[in-house]
Write a protein that holds these residues in place. Structure first.
Motif, short mmCIF file in Angstrom:
data_model
loop_
_atom_site.label_atom_id
_atom_site.label_comp_id
_atom_site.label_asym_id
_atom_site.label_seq_id
_atom_site.Cartn_x
_atom_site.Cartn_y
_atom_site.Cartn_z
N ALA A 117 0.83 -1.21 0.00
CA ALA A 117 0.00 0.00 0.00
C ALA A 117 0.87 1.26 0.00
O ALA A 117 0.62 2.21 -0.77
N TYR A 118 1.89 1.28 0.86
CA TYR A 118 2.77 2.45 0.94
C TYR A 118 3.54 2.64 -0.36
O TYR A 118 3.77 3.77 -0.81
N ALA A 119 3.95 1.53 -0.97
CA ALA A 119 4.72 1.61 -2.22
C ALA A 119 3.91 2.24 -3.33
O ALA A 119 4.46 2.87 -4.25
N GLY A 120 2.59 2.07 -3.30
CA GLY A 120 1.75 2.70 -4.30
C GLY A 120 1.37 4.13 -3.95
O GLY A 120 1.25 4.99 -4.83
N MET A 121 1.20 4.42 -2.65
CA MET A 121 0.72 5.73 -2.23
C MET A 121 1.80 6.81 -2.23
O MET A 121 1.59 7.91 -2.75
N VAL A 122 2.96 6.49 -1.64
CA VAL A 122 3.99 7.51 -1.45
C VAL A 122 4.48 8.10 -2.77
O VAL A 122 4.52 9.33 -2.93
N PRO A 123 4.85 7.28 -3.77
CA PRO A 123 5.29 7.88 -5.04
C PRO A 123 4.20 8.71 -5.72
O PRO A 123 4.50 9.75 -6.33
N CYS A 148 -4.92 17.43 -0.76
CA CYS A 148 -6.20 16.73 -0.91
C CYS A 148 -6.24 15.97 -2.23
O CYS A 148 -6.64 14.79 -2.26
N LEU A 149 -5.84 16.61 -3.32
CA LEU A 149 -5.85 15.95 -4.62
C LEU A 149 -4.87 14.79 -4.66
O LEU A 149 -5.17 13.71 -5.19
N SER A 150 -3.68 14.98 -4.08
CA SER A 150 -2.68 13.92 -4.10
C SER A 150 -3.14 12.70 -3.30
O SER A 150 -2.94 11.55 -3.72
N THR A 151 -3.80 12.93 -2.17
CA THR A 151 -4.31 11.82 -1.36
C THR A 151 -5.46 11.12 -2.07
O THR A 151 -5.60 9.89 -2.00
N THR A 152 -6.29 11.89 -2.77
CA THR A 152 -7.40 11.31 -3.53
C THR A 152 -6.89 10.37 -4.60
O THR A 152 -7.38 9.24 -4.77
#
Length: 729
Positions: A117-123, A148-152
Motif C-alpha cells: 500500500a505504501y509503495a503505491g501511495m507515497v510515489p 487533498c488531490l494527491s491523497t485522492t
C-alpha cells in the motif's frame, strides 16, 4: 358559481402556478425514478463483463444529470435537498467503512500488505504534489488543496476492490488476498490523512485571521480527540452489554436496537458540533467502534443493503447534475492537458512495472464513492472548476474499467501454471485422507450420516476429514428470520432451525468424541435423497426444493457426488469401505451374456455410441483389474458375476438383491447408453439417479437397504477454472 375568495386578504393561487408546480414535482419524481431504473438495468447489462456497479452508476449519472429537460425540472430548493441526501448517505458510507477497518494495525511493524500500500501511495503523492501546483487545477491554489488531490489519487476504494475480487472468485488466491488487504490499508491511510488534514485545512469555513484559524484547529482537534477517547473506551462496554442481552438465535429487542442506533449517532456527532466534518467524524467513530458482535454486524449489514438499493442511484444522479458538461471547457488545451496528466498519474504509470507489480498497481488504483464525492464537493465549494471535477470523475470511471481485464489475465496465467486437479475418488491417493462434505436435511439424517462416517473411515491411517452442513428450505417464514451479519453472510434465526442444528451438532459431536477426531479440497459430496421413508416403509412425495439442489450439484460439482448419487467411483469408495473391520463387502459385476443375440438387435431403436462405450468399458476393465488384485484376490472382498441378456433381466436381478445387504453402492455412469439398461430410462422416476439407482430407490423397494449412488466428476479437455487458493506470485 361562487368565485374563489381570498383567505386573510391573500390572492387565490394562480392556475398557471399550480400547473407549473405539479409539472415540476412530476419531473423530479420521474427523474429520480429513471435513476433507479437505469442504474439497475445498466448494472445487469454490464454483469457479463464483470464490471463493478460503480462503473454503470457513473455512466448513468453523467447521462441523466446532463439532460436539459431533467435539469430544468430542478429548482434550488430541491437541489439543496439532493445535497443533504448525498451528505447523509456519505456519512453512512464512511461510518460502515470505518467499522470494517482496524486502526491499530498502523502501530504495528509494517506487514507485506502495508508495504504494498505504501509503495503505491507515497510515489503518487510525491508526483502529484510536484506537478499539479503548476497546472492550475484549483481556483485558489493552496497547500491544503494540493495535498487533498494527491491523497485522492493515491488512495484505493476497499469496498470496490473487495466486492470485485470476491465476485471474480480470486479472493482466496495469493494475489487476491494481497490486493484486498493492501486496498484496505491504502483506503484507511488515505481517509485518516483526510481526517487529520481537515483539522488544518477546513473546507467548510475559510478563515483569514491566523489566530482564529489556530483556535479553530485546536478546538476541532480537542473535540475529535475526546470523541475518539470516548468511542474507544465506552463503546466496547456498551456494545458487549447489548450483545449479551441479545444472544444469537433470538430476535433482537426493539428497545436495544433503538439504544444502539442512538449511541452510534451520538458518537458520530461530537466533533461536528465544533466545526469538524460530519462525514470524516462518522469514519473516525466507526473505526473505533467494535467490529465484532451482533449489533455491529447488524448495523453493517443493514447499511450495506440500503446503500446500493436506495442511496447510490440518487447519489450518482446528484453527481451527474453537478457535473454540468455545459461548463466543461472542452475548447481549451489546458483542460485536456490537465485531464491527461490525471490519467497518466492514476492509471498509466502503474503499467510501467514488471507484470505482477503492474497488475497490483492497476487493481489498487480503483477509486470509489468517497472519491466521487470529493470531486463534486470541490465544485460546490468553488475549490476547483467544473472542468477539473468532471475530469476527476472520468478518471475515477476509467480506474475501475480495467480491473476485470486484469483479473482475467491473472486467472489465465494461473490456469497455465496450475496442474489440472482431479477431485474424484478414482484419482485420490489411498495414502491421503478422504475429504467428504456431508449434507443433512434434518435430524432424521443423523443416524445414516454417522453410519456413513463410520464405514468411510476404513483403516485408521490416513482416515477421513468430514465437513458437515445442513440444508434448510428457505420458506417465507424462515426468510423473514434471516439476519445479515456481514457483507456476504446471513444467519437463520428461526427457532426450529436453531434447535435442529443443536440436535445435529450434539449427535455428531458425541460420535466424534467417542471415536476420535475426524480430522477444502473435497473429493466426495454426500447429498441426502429428496424423499423420506415413512414408518411403514413407503416413500413420501419428496421435497422439490431439495431435489433441485441435488440435481444442480450433480451437474456442477467439481468432484464425486453421492446421492443417498461411474462404476469406477463406486469401486474406489468400496475399496476404502472394505478396510473397515466391521464391514463385509461383496462386489457384484453385471456382464452381458456373450451367448445371447447380437447387441444391435437387442438395442432396437435405441442409439448406442459403440466407440464411446468401448472406451468406457476399457477404463472400467482396467479399474476393476486393479481392484481385483488389491482386494478380491487376497480374500478381503467377496465377488460374484451376474450375466444378463437385457434390461429386463437387469431389473429382475436388482430386485432380487433387496434385503440381502444393509448398503448397496452403485456407480452412476455418464451419458453412454448400455445394452444392460436400455429401456429403463423410459419409466424412471428420478433420472438424476441413473437407471440402476432409480430401481433400487423406488417407492416399492426394500426399506431395510440403504442405497449410495456415486457419480464421478466428468473432466474432459482444459480445466474451466483453477483452485480457489492458486498462487502466481
Amino acid at each position: 358559481m361562487e368565485s374563489v375568495q381570498a383567505v386573510n386578504g391573500s390572492a387565490p393561487p394562480c392556475p398557471d402556478f399550480i400547473s407549473y408546480t405539479v409539472k415540476n414535482a412530476a419531473g423530479k419524481v420521474i427523474s429520480i425514478g429513471l435513476a433507479f431504473v437505469f442504474s439497475n438495468l445498466s448494472h445487469q447489462l454490464l454483469k457479463p463483463l464483470s464490471q463493478p456497479r460503480i462503473a454503470s452508476d457513473i455512466a448513468v449519472g453523467l447521462v441523466l444529470g446532463n439532460i436539459s429537460v431533467i435539469r430544468r425540472a430542478f429548482d434550488e430548493q430541491f437541489i439543496n435537498i439532493l445535497n443533504s441526501i448525498a451528505e447523509f448517505g456519505m456519512i453512512c458510507y464512511m461510518f460502515v467503512l470505518g467499522m470494517e477497518m482496524d486502526p491499530y494495525v498502523i502501530f504495528k511493524s509494517p506487514s507485506r500488505n502495508a508495504m504494498v500500500a505504501y509503495a503505491g501511495m507515497v510515489p503518487t503523492i510525491i508526483l502529484v504534489c510536484s506537478i499539479t501546483p503548476f497546472l492550475n487545477y484549483y481556483q485558489n491554489p493552496s497547500i491544503g488543496f494540493t495535498l487533498c488531490l494527491s491523497t485522492t489519487l493515491a488512495g484505493s476504494s476497499s469496498h470496490i476492490l473487495t466486492r470485485l475480487i470476491t465476485s471474480l472468485k480470486i479472493g482466496k488466491s495469493d494475489i487476491g488476498k494481497l490486493v484486498i488487504a493492501a486496498g484496505m490499508h491504502s483506503d484507511m491511510i488515505s481517509v485518516i490523512l483526510f481526517s487529520i488534514g481537515y483539522l488544518f485545512f477546513p473546507t467548510a469555513v475559510l478563515v483569514n485571521d491566523i489566530a482564529a484559524h489556530v483556535r479553530m484547529t485546536l478546538t476541532m482537534a480537542a473535540a475529535l480527540l475526546l470523541q475518539i477517547i470516548f468511542t474507544a473506551t465506552v463503546s466496547p462496554i456498551f456494545m458487549n452489554w447489548v450483545n449479551n442481552e441479545n444472544p444469537e438465535g433470538k430476535p433482537m429487542k426493539g428497545s436495544h436496537l433503538v439504544l444502539a442506533v442512538a449511541y452510534m449517532a451520538f458518537v458520530c456527532s461530537g466533533a461536528p458540533i465544533y466545526g469538524y466534518s460530519s462525514i470524516l467524524s462518522a469514519f473516525v467513530a466507526g473505526i473505533f467502534l467494535p467490529s465484532e458482535g451482533r449489533v455491529s454486524k447488524w448495523a453493517v449489514g443493514k447499511i450495506n443493503y440500503l446503500l446500493p438499493t436506495i442511496f447510490y442511484p440518487v447519489f450518482f444522479f446528484w453527481m451527474g447534475f453537478h457535473a454540468d458538461f455545459r461548463r466543461f471547457e472542452a475548447g481549451r488545451w489546458g483542460t485536456w492537458g490537465r485531464f491527461l496528466v490525471l490519467v497518466l498519474i492514476t492509471i498509466l504509470w502503474q503499467s510501467f512495472h514488471r507484470r505482477e507489480s503492474a497488475e497490483l498497481g492497476l487493481l489498487l488504483t480503483a477509486k470509489g464513492h468517497f472519491h466521487v464525492f470529493l470531486a463534486v464537493i470541490g465544485t460546490l465549494l468553488d475549490i476547483t472548476s467544473t472542468s477539473t471535477s468532471i475530469s476527476i470523475i472520468i478518471v475515477i470511471f476509467l480506474s475501475v474499467l480495467p480491473t476485470p481485464l486484469v483479473v482475467s489475465e491473472i486467472i489465465k496465467r494461473a490456469r497455465k501454471r496450475a496442474p489440472t486437479q482431479r477431485m474424484a475418488l478414482e484419482w485420490l491417493d489411498p495414502s491421503n485422507e478422504l475429504r467428504i462434505l456431508l449434507c443433512v436435511q434434518g435430524v432424521h439424517n443423523v443416524l445414516s450420516t454417522i453410519n456413513f462416517m463410520e464405514i468411510s473411515q476404513g483403516a485408521s491411517d490416513p482416515g477421513i476429514l468430514v465437513y458437515l452442513t445442513d440444508m434448510v428450505e428457505l420458506t417465507d417464514h424462515i426468510a423473514s428470520t434471516l439476519v445479515q451479519e456481514g457483507m456476504d453472510t446471513v444467519t437463520v434465526m428461526d427457532k426450529d432451525v436453531t434447535e435442529m442444528r443443536d440436535q445435529i451438532s450434539t449427535a455428531v459431536q458425541a460420535y466424534v468424541e467417542e471415536n476420535g477426531n475426524e480430522d477444502l479440497m473435497i473429493s466426495l459430496i454426500i447429498l441426502p435423497f429428496h424423499k423420506n421413508r415413512h414408518a411403514n416403509g413407503t416413500l413420501d412425495g419428496g421435497n422439490p426444493g431439495f431435489r433441485y439442489v441435488n440435481r444442480k450439484v450433480l451437474r456442477n460439482a467439481p468432484c464425486s457426488v453421492g446421492d443417498s448419487c461411474g462404476p469406477r467411483e463406486a469401486l474406489a469408495y468400496a475399496g476404502r469401505v472394505s478396510r473397515h473391520p466391521g464391514v463385509k463387502l461383496t462386489v457384484i459385476r453385471f456382464l452381458l451374456d456373450s451367448d445371447s443375440v447380437t447387441a444391435s438387435r437387442r438395442a432396437g431403436n435405441y442409439r448406442i455410441n459403440a466407440a464411446e462405450q468401448e472406451e468406457e468399458m476399457k477404463l472400467d476393465d482396467e479399474s476393476f483389474a486393479q481392484f481385483y488384485e488389491r482386494h478380491i484376490a487376497g480374500g478381503h472382498v467377496s465377488y460374484s458375476e451376474k450375466h444378463v441378456v437385457n434390461s429386463a433381466e437387469t431389473y429382475t436381478t436388482l430386485r432380487s438383491l433387496e434385503g440381502q445387504y444393509g448398503l448397496i453402492i452403485v456407480g452412476r455412469g455418464g451419458r453412454v447408453n448400455s445394452i444392460l439398461t436400455i429401456g429403463m430410462n423410459d419409466w424412471q422416476q428420478c433420472p438424476e439417479l441413473g437407471p440402476i439407482g432409480d430401481v433400487l430407490s423406488g417407492s416399492d423397494s426394500s426399506h431395510t437397504t440403504s442405497v449410495l449412488i456415486i457419480q464421478q466428476h466428468s473432466l474432459k479437455g482444459e480445466l474451466d477454472g483453477v483452485d480457489d487458493e492458486f498462487s502466481i506470485m
